[in-house]
Design an enzyme around this catalytic site. Structure first.
Site, PDB file in Angstrom:
ATOM      1  NE  ARG A 223      35.893  31.088  40.664  1.00  0.00           N
ATOM      2  CZ  ARG A 223      35.286  30.037  40.134  1.00  0.00           C
ATOM      3  NH1 ARG A 223      35.388  28.858  40.741  1.00  0.00           N
ATOM      4  NH2 ARG A 223      34.602  30.134  39.010  1.00  0.00           N
ATOM      5  CG  HIS A 271      39.564  24.240  40.029  1.00  0.00           C
ATOM      6  ND1 HIS A 271      39.736  25.588  39.815  1.00  0.00           N
ATOM      7  CD2 HIS A 271      38.215  24.050  40.088  1.00  0.00           C
ATOM      8  CE1 HIS A 271      38.543  26.186  39.751  1.00  0.00           C
ATOM      9  NE2 HIS A 271      37.615  25.271  39.913  1.00  0.00           N
TER      10      HIS A 271
END
Length: 308
Positions: A223, A271
């Site tokens: 993250r 991502h």
């Protein structure tokens, strides 16, 4: 049939509607903040608006569309109803592939030769055997364990750190806050696969990244909130760190004018390390709906105290 509210940025979950409708004939959908969404019994979420879930009085189940639920639990008003996440076996394989690629990107000097190629510079570097390269996995959940095992199979020297003690064949393991510094001090390529919890926000800061040996590199695919990006950049510019592959960011998509795109030594990826298919998401959400309606145990229910 149960009513479902979709809480995300507009249009994000539209591809899920058709497979979910096949799984649950008669299901109705509404997108937040439509009035029908406020009356829904199930919320399917990705980064829901703060306070939205608390404004749904009939809510019986909250379902993330990803393995992580930090984007939901960051809202202190989230009601005390079951919360589930997606566990896709293909995600483990995809994440392992990405970790292997990120490791090889630095181990085989691709970061350097790609930069040289832009200038037409022919230069080879001395190669090191995998057994002489120490890769450190930060986080030994399902994803971290799978990546660590595969790296061992390829001959790398592998260390791993986790909150509680774990044993993985061929891996030098560390656990607890007191062991983190020693783990970092021997890690040449650091791979972050930690869950995001209050205790891991900002974990990768100047003090901890500075414990990595001279010339170490970072592969971040957990993250974005784990990383203090300015501290990373400062350590790269000072020459202490070699570089980083960053796949996740605190705010996504990363704006096109963000300086990380153009920071020497940093490679930004969108991502993409591991993405569950909409079909798998629909199947698991539908399975939990059926379990909820018949009073059965839910799949992949989150322990809120741990955050995963």
């Amino acid at each position: 049939m149960i009513s479902i509210a979709l809480l995300s940025r507009p249009g994000l979950m539209d591809p899920m509607k058709e497979p979910l409708a096949r799984e649950l004939p008669g299901v109705t959908f509404a997108s937040w903040p439509e009035e029908a969404a406020r009356e829904a019994e199930l919320a399917v979420c990705w980064k829901p608006e703060a306070g939205a879930l608390a404004a749904m009085p009939k809510l019986r189940l909250i379902h993330s569309i990803a393995a992580g639920v930090d984007n939901i639990l960051s809202d202190p008003t989230v009601p005390d109803v079951p919360l589930c996440r997606i566990v896709d076996p293909d995600i483990t394989s995809a994440m392992t592939e990405f970790v292997l690629w990120g490791t090889l990107y630095f181990h085989r000097d691709f970061d350097r030769v790609i930069s040289q190629a832009r200038d037409g510079l022919w230069r080879r570097y001395d190669q090191r055997a995998a057994k002489d390269r120490r890769v450190g996995i930060l986080g030994l959940g399902a994803l971290g364990t799978a990546a660590a095992v595969r790296l061992v199979d390829l001959g790398f020297a592998v260390s791993a750190w986790s909150r509680s003690p774990k044993v993985v064949a061929g891996v030098r393991t560390f656990s607890g806050a007191d062991a983190l510094g020693e783990f970092l001090s021997e890690t040449e390529i650091l791979v972050s696969l930690l869950p995001l919890t209050p205790s891991t926000v900002g974990l990768l800061n100047a003090e901890r990244l500075g414990r990595l040996p001279q010339g170490a590199a970072l592969v971040l695919c957990s993250r974005g909130e784990h990383l203090v990006a300015d501290d990373l950049v400062a350590l790269i510019r000072s020459g202490h760190l070699r570089g980083a592959v960053l796949d996740v960011f605190e705010h996504e998509p990363l704006p096109s004018d963000h300086p990380l795109w153009r920071e020497p030594g940093v490679l930004v990826t969108p991502h993409m390390a591991a993405i569950a298919s909409w079909e798998v998401i629909a199947q698991q959400v539908a399975d939990n709906v059926r379990r909820l309606l018949r009073g059965g145990a839910l799949l992949n229910e989150v322990d809120r105290a741990r955050g995963y």
